[in-house]
Design a protein around this motif. Structure first.
Motif, PDB file in Angstrom:
ATOM      1  N   LYS A  71      42.701  45.134  43.791  1.00 62.39           N
ATOM      2  CA  LYS A  71      41.608  44.484  44.508  1.00 62.39           C
ATOM      3  C   LYS A  71      42.156  43.567  45.608  1.00 62.39           C
ATOM      4  O   LYS A  71      43.301  43.111  45.546  1.00 62.39           O
ATOM      5  CB  LYS A  71      40.712  43.697  43.548  1.00 62.39           C
ATOM      6  CG  LYS A  71      41.358  42.438  43.011  1.00 62.39           C
ATOM      7  CD  LYS A  71      40.304  41.464  42.521  1.00 62.39           C
ATOM      8  CE  LYS A  71      39.483  40.942  43.672  1.00 62.39           C
ATOM      9  NZ  LYS A  71      38.421  40.046  43.265  1.00 62.39           N
ATOM     10  N   THR A  72      41.346  43.327  46.605  1.00 63.16           N
ATOM     11  CA  THR A  72      41.765  42.482  47.719  1.00 63.16           C
ATOM     12  C   THR A  72      41.827  41.014  47.302  1.00 63.16           C
ATOM     13  O   THR A  72      40.917  40.515  46.655  1.00 63.16           O
ATOM     14  CB  THR A  72      40.760  42.604  48.879  1.00 63.16           C
ATOM     15  OG1 THR A  72      40.698  43.974  49.248  1.00 63.16           O
ATOM     16  CG2 THR A  72      41.188  41.793  50.080  1.00 63.16           C
ATOM     17  N   ASN A  73      42.910  40.360  47.633  1.00 57.76           N
ATOM     18  CA  ASN A  73      43.013  38.904  47.525  1.00 57.76           C
ATOM     19  C   ASN A  73      44.131  38.483  48.471  1.00 57.76           C
ATOM     20  O   ASN A  73      44.712  39.330  49.162  1.00 57.76           O
ATOM     21  CB  ASN A  73      43.262  38.447  46.071  1.00 57.76           C
ATOM     22  CG  ASN A  73      44.510  39.085  45.473  1.00 57.76           C
ATOM     23  OD1 ASN A  73      45.480  39.362  46.172  1.00 57.76           O
ATOM     24  ND2 ASN A  73      44.488  39.322  44.164  1.00 57.76           N
ATOM     25  N   GLN A  74      44.464  37.205  48.491  1.00 56.37           N
ATOM     26  CA  GLN A  74      45.469  36.728  49.455  1.00 56.37           C
ATOM     27  C   GLN A  74      46.869  37.255  49.188  1.00 56.37           C
ATOM     28  O   GLN A  74      47.724  37.191  50.056  1.00 56.37           O
ATOM     29  CB  GLN A  74      45.503  35.195  49.421  1.00 56.37           C
ATOM     30  CG  GLN A  74      44.680  34.553  50.500  1.00 56.37           C
ATOM     31  CD  GLN A  74      45.023  33.076  50.597  1.00 56.37           C
ATOM     32  OE1 GLN A  74      46.167  32.705  50.803  1.00 56.37           O
ATOM     33  NE2 GLN A  74      44.025  32.241  50.424  1.00 56.37           N
ATOM     34  N   VAL A  75      47.139  37.698  47.965  1.00 55.62           N
ATOM     35  CA  VAL A  75      48.515  38.123  47.670  1.00 55.62           C
ATOM     36  C   VAL A  75      48.718  39.634  47.733  1.00 55.62           C
ATOM     37  O   VAL A  75      49.849  40.100  47.847  1.00 55.62           O
ATOM     38  CB  VAL A  75      49.011  37.597  46.295  1.00 55.62           C
ATOM     39  CG1 VAL A  75      49.125  36.087  46.323  1.00 55.62           C
ATOM     40  CG2 VAL A  75      48.135  38.063  45.151  1.00 55.62           C
ATOM     41  N   ASN A  76      47.643  40.418  47.655  1.00 51.91           N
ATOM     42  CA  ASN A  76      47.838  41.866  47.602  1.00 51.91           C
ATOM     43  C   ASN A  76      47.921  42.532  48.970  1.00 51.91           C
ATOM     44  O   ASN A  76      48.365  43.681  49.075  1.00 51.91           O
ATOM     45  CB  ASN A  76      46.775  42.511  46.712  1.00 51.91           C
ATOM     46  CG  ASN A  76      46.956  42.119  45.252  1.00 51.91           C
ATOM     47  OD1 ASN A  76      48.036  41.664  44.864  1.00 51.91           O
ATOM     48  ND2 ASN A  76      45.918  42.285  44.451  1.00 51.91           N
TER      49      ASN A  76
ATOM     50  N   ALA B 272      58.354  44.561  43.806  1.00 48.37           N
ATOM     51  CA  ALA B 272      57.388  43.527  44.186  1.00 48.37           C
ATOM     52  C   ALA B 272      56.080  43.860  43.476  1.00 48.37           C
ATOM     53  O   ALA B 272      55.723  45.023  43.367  1.00 48.37           O
ATOM     54  CB  ALA B 272      57.182  43.523  45.695  1.00 48.37           C
ATOM     55  N   PRO B 273      55.388  42.837  42.985  1.00 47.44           N
ATOM     56  CA  PRO B 273      54.137  43.145  42.286  1.00 47.44           C
ATOM     57  C   PRO B 273      52.910  43.080  43.185  1.00 47.44           C
ATOM     58  O   PRO B 273      52.974  42.598  44.312  1.00 47.44           O
ATOM     59  CB  PRO B 273      54.066  42.034  41.241  1.00 47.44           C
ATOM     60  CG  PRO B 273      54.735  40.865  41.896  1.00 47.44           C
ATOM     61  CD  PRO B 273      55.735  41.414  42.876  1.00 47.44           C
ATOM     62  N   VAL B 274      51.794  43.575  42.671  1.00 46.01           N
ATOM     63  CA  VAL B 274      50.478  43.171  43.144  1.00 46.01           C
ATOM     64  C   VAL B 274      49.898  42.412  41.953  1.00 46.01           C
ATOM     65  O   VAL B 274      50.274  42.693  40.821  1.00 46.01           O
ATOM     66  CB  VAL B 274      49.575  44.369  43.539  1.00 46.01           C
ATOM     67  CG1 VAL B 274      50.072  45.003  44.822  1.00 46.01           C
ATOM     68  CG2 VAL B 274      49.486  45.407  42.425  1.00 46.01           C
ATOM     69  N   ALA B 275      49.052  41.418  42.210  1.00 45.49           N
ATOM     70  CA  ALA B 275      48.542  40.620  41.100  1.00 45.49           C
ATOM     71  C   ALA B 275      47.068  40.918  40.847  1.00 45.49           C
ATOM     72  O   ALA B 275      46.259  40.947  41.777  1.00 45.49           O
ATOM     73  CB  ALA B 275      48.744  39.136  41.388  1.00 45.49           C
ATOM     74  N   ILE B 276      46.754  41.180  39.598  1.00 44.02           N
ATOM     75  CA  ILE B 276      45.400  41.527  39.170  1.00 44.02           C
ATOM     76  C   ILE B 276      45.106  40.667  37.940  1.00 44.02           C
ATOM     77  O   ILE B 276      45.981  40.532  37.082  1.00 44.02           O
ATOM     78  CB  ILE B 276      45.369  43.026  38.742  1.00 44.02           C
ATOM     79  CG1 ILE B 276      45.725  43.944  39.909  1.00 44.02           C
ATOM     80  CG2 ILE B 276      44.007  43.417  38.158  1.00 44.02           C
ATOM     81  CD1 ILE B 276      44.721  43.945  41.033  1.00 44.02           C
ATOM     82  N   PRO B 277      43.904  40.087  37.831  1.00 43.97           N
ATOM     83  CA  PRO B 277      43.604  39.327  36.618  1.00 43.97           C
ATOM     84  C   PRO B 277      43.908  40.162  35.367  1.00 43.97           C
ATOM     85  O   PRO B 277      43.516  41.322  35.286  1.00 43.97           O
ATOM     86  CB  PRO B 277      42.101  39.046  36.750  1.00 43.97           C
ATOM     87  CG  PRO B 277      41.852  39.024  38.226  1.00 43.97           C
ATOM     88  CD  PRO B 277      42.775  40.068  38.792  1.00 43.97           C
TER      89      PRO B 277
END
Lengths: 112, 90, 407
Positions: free
Chosen positions: C175-180, C112-117
């Protein structure tokens, strides 16, 4: 530029293997027989395996075990081949499939 | 690059902004989010981004522990048309 | 018709194949990778006794035993569909279809990933990808990397990269966002790490893990956690810095880090760029159960097991006739648990096909799964036992329903 791990403190020396020659986008590269296309290219410092079909943004390997299809390339004329799990062979011609036309999206920009 | 421009679905290049806007506007489930944005409908079949799409949808909806949020359908790997329907007697 | 098709030649699939062949079953193993071993191939870690668990060596042993038994293992075969027709299973792989009386799904896990720009740039890969490149193909993923996501898997692989003389500049949070989600929350990550503190005693001695028994002290621990991280195997583990962006035009050139609060909020003005030529994304593993999902087998989402898992009994049977599961498809655990599940599945299959398998050998195999679990050096989820119990309750409910229908 990346490199091969010839000596490893736990796994030992890299076994001597046969070298094969293949092409990627028309340029000639060498790989170790039996290793996947993606490993041979990375060892030669090539990270970009394709450009996204729509946006043209560069992409390379992501999962490296066949799940994500990010490394898909064209091998000897067959599209959608995963570079991470397809072993290199002597004389193999690998290329990226390139950007595809997106007429619907282009039309929508001005009409929808 | 901002968070809004960040790609979530790598295959279809669906951004975080598109997904969060859609989820907010429609208060939708993962499945609806997928259908509205194409996230998870590309080459990999959602194997990479499904947990991310789920996370966005779950901000607005409750998880049903008995239902796989993004349904799987055959083929679960891309197949060349020429390879479909071939019967071999192994 | 064959007795059994096994999909997946990892630790569970190969062990099942060997056990089944030893009991006289006619077995076919399919795997889409070009080498047998599955995720086991990349594994390399030092066990408490000082010996090394070498996944390549373990895979070779299993493949060798399979070879001696004359097992039919076909590699480079991607299964795209399975279906139950009358009382047999059809397995569609590329342009071929195989048929068997029983089917064992041992398809393992996916990352499963975490998404980062910037995470689509060439040079960004899953942490497992870097592991396979390094240990299996012996090609360095790069000269200097940053790992995003602090968890059991990423710590183990960071050490493997280090052993292969690859520099890991940092292991940091996303970093914190809705998907991480919780992967980006310093306090929650630290709580999860305290469960594996035996893996890196020096790290936790520095943090004063003995003081971390209550929530107040945990909060203090994360508040005063050194901004530049604590070194583990000489790699800075950063719980108070998050990667907010991956930098580069055509490929990875670096990452931008920022200091975060105890609950993960970026503190403005703290951004810094560090150079690297590869980045690993470590969001954890989830059971790869897509083939089971095509069969109509019931599923349950169990956090402790890593996500949705197909309903199955302790002896690895699913509610569908002739369909069995083993390994990480049943929940995220180590290779040794997968092997004992594979053995158990094979015994159940042999028994269901009418072979003479004593009830005691099956129950002994089931018991061995639990003891292997208890002895495991690391748990991917600290509450895996609770997860297994939840699933067992679902199985019991299902079983009771079935009995009602039969009466």
């Amino acid at each position: 530029m990346t490199e091969r791990i010839l000596e490893h403190p736990v796994l030992g020396s890299l076994e001597a293997g046969k070298t094969v020659t293949f092409t990627f986008n028309g340029l000639e590269y060498e790989g170790r027989e039996g290793e996947p296309i993606a490993a041979a290219l990375l060892a030669a410092g090539v990270r970009t395996l394709r450009h996204h079909e729509e946006s043209g943004k560069p992409r390379g390997i992501y999962c490296n075990i066949g799940h994500c299809f990010e490394c898909r390339v064209e091998v000897d004329g067959i599209q959608g081949v995963r570079a991470c799990l397809t072993p290199v062979r002597d004389g193999m011609a690998v290329r990226e499939s390139g950007v595809l036309p997106s007429p619907v999206r282009d039309w929508r920009k001005n009409n929808a | 690059m901002t968070d809004r421009d960040m790609i979530v679905c790598r295959c279809e290049e669906v951004t975080y902004g598109e997904l969060t806007d859609t989820a907010e506007k429609f208060g939708c489930t993962s499945r609806e989010l997928k259908l509205r944005t194409r996230a998870g409908m590309g080459y990999c079949g959602g194997r990479t981004c499904r947990s991310l799409v789920d996370a966005i949808a779950l901000a607005a909806t409750e998880r049903d522990v008995t239902q796989i949020t993004l349904k799987y359908q055959p083929p679960v790997r891309p197949v060349h048309f020429g390879d479909l329907g071939v019967i071999t007697n192994d | 018709m064959r007795d059994l098709i096994i999909i997946g030649s990892g630790p569970a699939g190969l062990t099942a194949a060997i056990t089944a062949a030893e009991h006289g079953l006619d077995v076919l193993v399919l795997d889409e990778y070009h080498k047998p071993g599955g995720r086991l191939l990349g594994q390399l870690y030092e066990e408490p006794g000082g010996t090394w668990w070498n996944g390549i060596e373990e895979s070779r042993k299993l493949a060798e035993r399979a070879g001696v038994l004359g097992l039919d293992i076909r590699l480079g075969k991607s299964v795209h569909n399975i279906e139950q027709v009358n009382s047999s299973w059809l397995v569609h792989a590329d342009c071929e279809t195989f048929e068997a009386k029983s089917l064992l799904l041992a398809t393992g896990a996916a990352e499963a990933p975490v998404a980062i720009p910037g995470w689509t740039l060439p040079g960004v890969m899953s942490v497992g990808a870097a592991q396979v490149m390094t240990n299996v193909h012996r090609v360095k993923p790069g000269k200097r990397g940053v790992i995003i996501g602090v968890n059991v898997l990423s710590s183990a692989i960071a050490m493997e990269l280090k052993i292969a003389d690859i520099e890991v500049a940092a292991i940091a949070l996303p970093k914190t966002n809705q998907v991480n989600g919780s992967a980006s929350n310093p306090t929650e990550v630290m709580n999860a790490l305290l469960h594996v503190s035996h893996m890196a005693p020096s790290l936790f001695v520095k943090m004063g893990s003995k003081l971390m028994k209550n929530d107040f002290m945990k909060k203090m621990g994360i508040t005063f956690y050194p901004k530049n991280g604590v070194r583990m195997w000489d790699i800075p583990v950063m719980l108070r810095k998050a990667v907010i962006r991956i930098e580069g035009t055509d490929q990875v050139e670096g990452v931008t880090l920022a200091t975060v609060t105890a609950d993960g909020k970026v503190i403005p003005g703290t951004e810094e760029v560090i150079g690297c030529d590869f980045v690993c994304i470590a969001g954890g593993l989830y059971p790869l159960a897509e083939l089971a999902a095509l069969t109509g087998c019931p599923f349950y989402h169990i956090n402790e097991l890593g996500g949705f898992v197909p309903l199955h009994s302790q002896d690895m049977r699913t509610p569908l006739d002739g369909l069995y599961v083993a390994g990480n498809i049943t929940g995220i655990e180590g290779a040794k648990v997968a092997m004992s599940q594979g053995k158990t599945a094979a015994l159940s299959i042999a028994k269901d096909l009418g072979q003479d398998i004593a009830d005691t050998s099956l129950s002994e195999a089931v018991r061995q799964i639990s003891s292997t679990r208890t002895d495991a050096h690391i748990q991917f989820h600290p509450e895996v036992d609770a997860g297994r119990r939840k699933l067992q309750e679902y199985w019991d409910l299902h079983d009771a329903e079935k009995r009602k229908v039969m009466v």
